[in-house]
Design an enzyme around this catalytic site. Structure first.
Site: not given
Ligand code: ADP
Length: 194
Positions: A13, A88, A127, A139, A150
């Protein structure tokens, strides 16, 4: 134009958001990036969010909804937004519908990235390797155990937004395992027809 990208962590994404941002003059809003910025700035929100993010669980809907509600009123969002990692939960999806209705800026498309979970684990591991090789920080939530957590959270809490958006007729599926350029091409094909 307002676009939502839905898909599990590692589905691509973020990569597609960056490409679409440049091509269409949209603003990518990644709630993950916004939260990580809060963590680095050591704000109160960042301090609360860190442990939850590191564990792979979700931050509460109220916090996320407020964060987005404030952010989309900024001038750089006027041309339209690519929502990456938001909504989400169904609660967040409903809140976004209300916000966009208020601004009279409807959703243009919802792009659903379909992926194979085992391949995602492989992608995450490369990655991490690449980041380490180029001396970048990895990260805290980038490890296989947290990715699996996740993915479980995605299936339980996020996947229910798929039927929610399917009902709107705006949802399009892309093959997230295809090469980057092919995924972009599929998305651009949809955007031409809306
Ligand atoms: P990923 O690499 O899983 O796509 P993101 O970078 O989007 O993850 O998000 C990392 C973390 O931030 C998630 O695991 C969650 O804890 C928090 N987070 C991000 N966006 C949201 C959301 N819309 N609602 C709730 N928690 C979120």
């Amino acid at each position: 134009m307002n676009i939502i990208l839905i898909g599990p962590p590692g589905a691509g994404k973020g990569t597609q958001s960056k490409i679409l941002e440049t091509k269409y003059g949209l603003k990518q809003l990644s709630t993950g990036d916004m939260l990580r910025a809060e963590v680095s700035a050591q704000t109160e929100l960042g301090q609360q969010a860190k442990a939850i993010m590191d564990s792979g669980k979700l931050i509460s809907d109220d916090i996320i909804i407020n964060m987005i509600a404030q952010r989309i009123t900024q001038p750089d969002c006027a041309q339209g937004v690519i929502f990456d990692g938001f909504p989400r939960t169904v609660e967040q999806a409903k809140a976004l519908d209300r916000m966009l209705a208020e601004k009279k800026k409807p959703l243009t498309a919802v792009i659903h990235f379909q992926v194979n979970e085992d391949e995602l684990v492989g992608r995450l591991n490369s990655r991490i390797r690449q980041a380490q090789e180029s001396g970048q920080a990895v990260r805290a939530d980038d490890n296989e155990a947290t990715l699996r957590q996740r993915l479980a959270v995605y299936r339980e809490q996020t996947a229910p937004i798929i039927p929610y958006y399917e009902a709107t007729g705006l949802m399009k599926k892309v093959d997230g395992m295809a090469p980057i350029e092919d995924v972009t091409e599929q998305i651009e094909g949809f955007l031409k027809s809306v």
